[in-house]
Every structure is written in structure tokens, then in C-alpha cells.
Write a protein that holds these residues in place. Structure first.
Motif, PDB file in Angstrom:
ATOM      1  N   ALA A 143       0.839  -1.208   0.000  1.00 47.83           N
ATOM      2  CA  ALA A 143       0.000   0.000   0.000  1.00 47.83           C
ATOM      3  C   ALA A 143       0.871   1.255   0.000  1.00 47.83           C
ATOM      4  N   ALA A 144       1.968   1.249   0.761  1.00 45.10           N
ATOM      5  CA  ALA A 144       2.872   2.407   0.798  1.00 45.10           C
ATOM      6  C   ALA A 144       3.528   2.619  -0.559  1.00 45.10           C
ATOM      7  N   LYS A 145       3.996   1.536  -1.169  1.00 42.19           N
ATOM      8  CA  LYS A 145       4.636   1.628  -2.486  1.00 42.19           C
ATOM      9  C   LYS A 145       3.643   2.141  -3.528  1.00 42.19           C
ATOM     10  N   SER A 146       2.427   1.636  -3.484  1.00 40.73           N
ATOM     11  CA  SER A 146       1.385   2.051  -4.411  1.00 40.73           C
ATOM     12  C   SER A 146       1.045   3.527  -4.234  1.00 40.73           C
ATOM     13  N   PHE A 147       1.014   4.005  -2.997  1.00 41.51           N
ATOM     14  CA  PHE A 147       0.725   5.414  -2.729  1.00 41.51           C
ATOM     15  C   PHE A 147       1.780   6.304  -3.382  1.00 41.51           C
ATOM     16  N   VAL A 148       3.046   5.944  -3.222  1.00 44.03           N
ATOM     17  CA  VAL A 148       4.130   6.735  -3.810  1.00 44.03           C
ATOM     18  C   VAL A 148       4.010   6.751  -5.333  1.00 44.03           C
TER      19      VAL A 148
ATOM     20  N   GLU B  61       5.903  16.313 -12.445  1.00 48.01           N
ATOM     21  CA  GLU B  61       7.218  16.863 -12.142  1.00 48.01           C
ATOM     22  C   GLU B  61       7.444  16.798 -10.641  1.00 48.01           C
ATOM     23  N   LEU B  62       8.598  16.294 -10.242  1.00 46.20           N
ATOM     24  CA  LEU B  62       8.954  16.169  -8.837  1.00 46.20           C
ATOM     25  C   LEU B  62      10.001  17.223  -8.493  1.00 46.20           C
ATOM     26  N   LYS B  63       9.800  17.898  -7.390  1.00 45.89           N
ATOM     27  CA  LYS B  63      10.798  18.841  -6.885  1.00 45.89           C
ATOM     28  C   LYS B  63      11.439  18.206  -5.663  1.00 45.89           C
ATOM     29  N   LEU B  64      12.750  18.116  -5.667  1.00 46.73           N
ATOM     30  CA  LEU B  64      13.489  17.550  -4.549  1.00 46.73           C
ATOM     31  C   LEU B  64      14.126  18.675  -3.751  1.00 46.73           C
ATOM     32  N   GLU B  65      13.781  18.735  -2.473  1.00 46.00           N
ATOM     33  CA  GLU B  65      14.362  19.724  -1.556  1.00 46.00           C
ATOM     34  C   GLU B  65      15.308  18.984  -0.627  1.00 46.00           C
ATOM     35  N   TYR B  66      16.505  19.531  -0.472  1.00 49.89           N
ATOM     36  CA  TYR B  66      17.519  18.882   0.356  1.00 49.89           C
ATOM     37  C   TYR B  66      17.622  19.561   1.716  1.00 49.89           C
ATOM     38  N   ASP B  67      18.179  18.832   2.663  1.00 48.84           N
ATOM     39  CA  ASP B  67      18.393  19.347   4.013  1.00 48.84           C
ATOM     40  C   ASP B  67      19.903  19.430   4.240  1.00 48.84           C
ATOM     41  N   LYS B  68      20.363  19.255   5.445  1.00 48.32           N
ATOM     42  CA  LYS B  68      21.796  19.406   5.747  1.00 48.32           C
ATOM     43  C   LYS B  68      22.650  18.317   5.102  1.00 48.32           C
TER      44      LYS B  68
ATOM     45  N   TYR C 287      24.469   4.847   2.172  1.00 52.36           N
ATOM     46  CA  TYR C 287      24.332   4.009   0.977  1.00 52.36           C
ATOM     47  C   TYR C 287      24.470   4.838  -0.306  1.00 52.36           C
ATOM     48  N   ARG C 288      24.816   6.122  -0.163  1.00 53.87           N
ATOM     49  CA  ARG C 288      25.006   7.061  -1.279  1.00 53.87           C
ATOM     50  C   ARG C 288      23.705   7.474  -1.954  1.00 53.87           C
ATOM     51  N   ARG C 289      22.556   7.219  -1.310  1.00 49.73           N
ATOM     52  CA  ARG C 289      21.275   7.677  -1.847  1.00 49.73           C
ATOM     53  C   ARG C 289      21.116   9.167  -1.559  1.00 49.73           C
ATOM     54  N   SER C 290      20.461   9.877  -2.467  1.00 53.96           N
ATOM     55  CA  SER C 290      20.109  11.271  -2.204  1.00 53.96           C
ATOM     56  C   SER C 290      19.019  11.295  -1.145  1.00 53.96           C
ATOM     57  N   LEU C 291      19.110  12.226  -0.228  1.00 55.38           N
ATOM     58  CA  LEU C 291      18.119  12.394   0.835  1.00 55.38           C
ATOM     59  C   LEU C 291      17.320  13.649   0.518  1.00 55.38           C
ATOM     60  N   ALA C 292      15.994  13.508   0.435  1.00 59.82           N
ATOM     61  CA  ALA C 292      15.207  14.661  -0.002  1.00 59.82           C
ATOM     62  C   ALA C 292      13.782  14.633   0.534  1.00 59.82           C
ATOM     63  N   TYR C 293      13.199  15.829   0.537  1.00 64.13           N
ATOM     64  CA  TYR C 293      11.762  16.006   0.672  1.00 64.13           C
ATOM     65  C   TYR C 293      11.284  16.134  -0.769  1.00 64.13           C
ATOM     66  N   VAL C 294      10.291  15.358  -1.166  1.00 58.99           N
ATOM     67  CA  VAL C 294       9.830  15.353  -2.552  1.00 58.99           C
ATOM     68  C   VAL C 294       8.458  16.023  -2.620  1.00 58.99           C
ATOM     69  N   TYR C 295       8.329  16.958  -3.562  1.00 60.23           N
ATOM     70  CA  TYR C 295       7.087  17.707  -3.724  1.00 60.23           C
ATOM     71  C   TYR C 295       6.499  17.484  -5.112  1.00 60.23           C
ATOM     72  N   VAL C 296       5.181  17.405  -5.155  1.00 50.79           N
ATOM     73  CA  VAL C 296       4.417  17.450  -6.403  1.00 50.79           C
ATOM     74  C   VAL C 296       3.478  18.630  -6.232  1.00 50.79           C
ATOM     75  N   GLY C 297       3.646  19.639  -7.088  1.00 52.84           N
ATOM     76  CA  GLY C 297       2.903  20.877  -6.858  1.00 52.84           C
ATOM     77  C   GLY C 297       3.360  21.429  -5.517  1.00 52.84           C
ATOM     78  N   GLY C 298       2.453  21.772  -4.652  1.00 51.25           N
ATOM     79  CA  GLY C 298       2.820  22.263  -3.325  1.00 51.25           C
ATOM     80  C   GLY C 298       2.742  21.193  -2.243  1.00 51.25           C
ATOM     81  N   LYS C 299       2.467  19.943  -2.635  1.00 52.79           N
ATOM     82  CA  LYS C 299       2.290  18.880  -1.645  1.00 52.79           C
ATOM     83  C   LYS C 299       3.567  18.069  -1.466  1.00 52.79           C
ATOM     84  N   MET C 300       3.952  17.864  -0.187  1.00 53.59           N
ATOM     85  CA  MET C 300       5.146  17.096   0.132  1.00 53.59           C
ATOM     86  C   MET C 300       4.788  15.611   0.265  1.00 53.59           C
ATOM     87  N   LEU C 301       5.440  14.785  -0.539  1.00 57.12           N
ATOM     88  CA  LEU C 301       5.225  13.343  -0.495  1.00 57.12           C
ATOM     89  C   LEU C 301       5.520  12.782   0.885  1.00 57.12           C
TER      90      LEU C 301
END
Length: 165
Positions: free
Chosen positions: A67-72, A80-87, A93-107
Motif C-alpha cells: 500500500a505504501a509503495k502504491s501510494f508513492v 514533475e517532482l521537486k526535490l528539496e535537500y536538508d543538511k 548508501y550514497r542515496r540522495s536524501l530529499a523532501y519530494v514535492y508534487v505541486g505544493g504537496k510534500m510526499l
């Protein structure tokens, strides 16, 4: 006359680093969904693995994992996805860490609010942590997702420890 002072190149490098802005956000498109808190995003023609900051979603094979995977997937597909980064921009594991937005909503917030992920503080990336914990409290109060049954049988972290490969 050219200076032979070895500090000059170092000072120039420091000045360049101060003047050239670091990207605080990038845009991309969904490539694939790994699970409820990890996805692959195409940014400037490259596939980048992204770990959502501040949440921990059920794993593949765990209750509510599908259900979580399906929601994403539905949240991000074709948008279009906007990725916002933190510190910290990358994890161990070398993955990018981000807050992901679609429009004004944060995933990150939306999946917690649906009761399909837990809010979890990963220091030092805590810019939106209060917002994520509020979304979790709201989901619990509204009995959304796994909160209908009082929560998950095991947290995703506990499930991973129990089901190591």
C-alpha cells in the motif's frame, strides 16, 4: 608581478565556494518506486536513488508495504517532482536524501498523513520534522491506514532486523 604566496589559491577556492550557490532543490520525473520511502528519479538524464527524509515506511513483504509503495507511485507518476535537500544530502548508501514535492504537496508528509509511513527523526535532517510528526498524530487520530488497527505489528526497523537476508 605574480605572487608566489601558496595561500592565494586556497583563498580563491574558498571565495569561489562561497559565491557559487549549492543547489537547494532540483526537479525530475519518477523512474521507479522501490518502496514507500525510496524511489528512483530521473534528474538531468540520470537516474538517482532518493530516500525520503524523516519517514520510515513498511518494507516490501511487510504489512502495508504494498500500500505504501502504491501510494508513492500514484502520488508521483507522470508529474514533475521537486526535490528539496536538508543538511546531509546523501546517506551511507550514497542515496540522495530529499523532501519530494508534487505541486505544493510534500510526499513525505502525505504518506505519513495517510497512515502508510511513520515519522522518524534522522539527524541532522530535521527541517520539517515537526510537520511530519503532526501529520502522524493526525493520521493516528483519524485512524488512517495502519492506524485503523492501532499501528504496525512491527515498525519497519524492527521488521528489517527480523527479516535480514
Amino acid at each position: 608581478m605574480i605572487s608566489r604566496n601558496p595561500l592565494i589559491p586556497c583563498l580563491l577556492l574558498v571565495l569561489i565556494c562561497l559565491v557559487v550557490p549549492v543547489k537547494a532543490a532540483e526537479t525530475g520525473r519518477l523512474h521507479s518506486v522501490i518502496d514507500g520511502d525510496s524511489l528512483e528519479v530521473v534528474i538531468e538524464g540520470k537516474v538517482v536513488e532518493v530516500r525520503l527524509i524523516g519517514i520510515d515506511a513498511p518494507e516490501w513483504g511487510q504489512e502495508y508495504g504494498l500500500a505504501a509503495k502504491s501510494f508513492v507511485l500514484h502520488f508521483c507518476l507522470g508529474k514533475e517532482l521537486k526535490l528539496e535537500y536538508d543538511k546531509d544530502r546523501r546517506d551511507r548508501y550514497r542515496r540522495s536524501l530529499a523532501y519530494v514535492y508534487v505541486g505544493g504537496k510534500m510526499l513525505n508528509e502525505a504518506i505519513v498523513r495517510e497512515g502508510l509511513a511513520l515519522a522518524f527523526a534522522y539527524k541532522p535532517n530535521t527541517r520539517h520534522q515537526a510537520r511530519l510528526f503532526q501529520a502522524q498524530a493526525d493520521a493516528r487520530d483519524a485512524e488512517q491506514g495502519f492506524w485503523q488497527q492501532g499501528g504496525l505489528e512491527l515498525t519497519p526497523s524492527q521488521w528489517r532486523k527480523k527479516n535480514r537476508r
